[in-house]
Write an enzyme that holds these catalytic residues in place. Structure first.
Site, short mmCIF file in Angstrom:
data_model
loop_
_atom_site.label_atom_id
_atom_site.label_comp_id
_atom_site.label_asym_id
_atom_site.label_seq_id
_atom_site.Cartn_x
_atom_site.Cartn_y
_atom_site.Cartn_z
N HIS A 181 45.97 31.51 36.37
CA HIS A 181 44.77 31.78 35.59
C HIS A 181 45.09 32.78 34.49
O HIS A 181 46.06 33.55 34.58
CB HIS A 181 43.65 32.29 36.49
CG HIS A 181 43.10 31.23 37.40
ND1 HIS A 181 42.06 31.46 38.26
CD2 HIS A 181 43.47 29.94 37.59
CE1 HIS A 181 41.79 30.35 38.93
NE2 HIS A 181 42.64 29.42 38.55
N GLU A 230 43.71 35.60 33.50
CA GLU A 230 43.75 37.02 33.85
C GLU A 230 44.96 37.36 34.69
O GLU A 230 45.55 38.45 34.56
CB GLU A 230 42.44 37.47 34.52
CG GLU A 230 42.07 36.73 35.78
CD GLU A 230 41.26 35.48 35.57
OE1 GLU A 230 40.23 35.33 36.25
OE2 GLU A 230 41.64 34.61 34.74
N CYS A 287 37.63 34.04 39.17
CA CYS A 287 37.47 33.45 40.50
C CYS A 287 37.70 34.55 41.54
O CYS A 287 38.08 35.67 41.20
CB CYS A 287 38.48 32.31 40.70
SG CYS A 287 40.20 32.86 40.86
N CYS A 300 41.47 35.95 41.58
CA CYS A 300 41.78 36.82 40.45
C CYS A 300 40.99 38.13 40.52
O CYS A 300 41.46 39.17 40.06
CB CYS A 300 41.53 36.10 39.13
SG CYS A 300 42.76 34.80 38.81
#
Length: 146
Positions: free
Chosen positions: A70, A72, A98, A101
């Site tokens: 992802h 981040e 999510c 993360c």
């Protein structure tokens, strides 16, 4: 900093994150992230496959491959490999984090998350709120986009 000036900066950094997300090879969703500390960009990231893997994020059925990182997570990983620290920083991201993360965000010391769109599962946001991370939802207004 005044609230109005802070929002102006927040919107500018979110637009930068959106531009960064356009670099993603993912077809289903392109997500961009910028980490800012003391008004200086210390990292950036977008969703994609790990280094050394082909840049195809989806499988033959159109589902995202499990190993796609992802945005981040990519941005936080870059900071971890540098001399910088995320402690007290702000994460600007085009899609709210999510739950996986969110753990990374909290653990690395990010204190503020500004996001453009809400992810379908809000458990990540709930976790961050419980952890004391400031959450700001700032949908980009089309007239604001240049």
């Amino acid at each position: 900093m005044t609230k109005k000036k802070q929002e102006k900066y927040d919107r500018a950094y979110l637009r930068m994150a959106a531009e960064w997300g356009k670099l993603s090879y993912c077809e289903r969703k392109q997500v961009g992230a910028i980490i800012v500390k003391e008004r200086m960009i210390i990292s950036d990231g977008y969703n994609g496959t790990p280094t050394g893997f082909e840049n195809f994020c989806e499988d033959e059925d159109g589902y995202t491959k499990w190993y796609v990182l992802h945005a981040e997570a990519n941005a936080i990983s870059k900071v971890a490999a540098s001399t910088q620290s995320c402690e007290g920083a702000t994460l600007y991201i085009t899609l709210s984090p999510c739950r996986e993360c969110s753990k990374l965000i909290h653990q690395c010391g990010i204190k503020r998350v500004v996001y453009q769109n809400a992810y379908k599962d809000d458990s990540g946001l709930k976790f961050l709120g419980k952890a004391g991370v400031e959450l700001v939802h700032l949908p980009i207004i089309e007239s604001m986009v240049q």
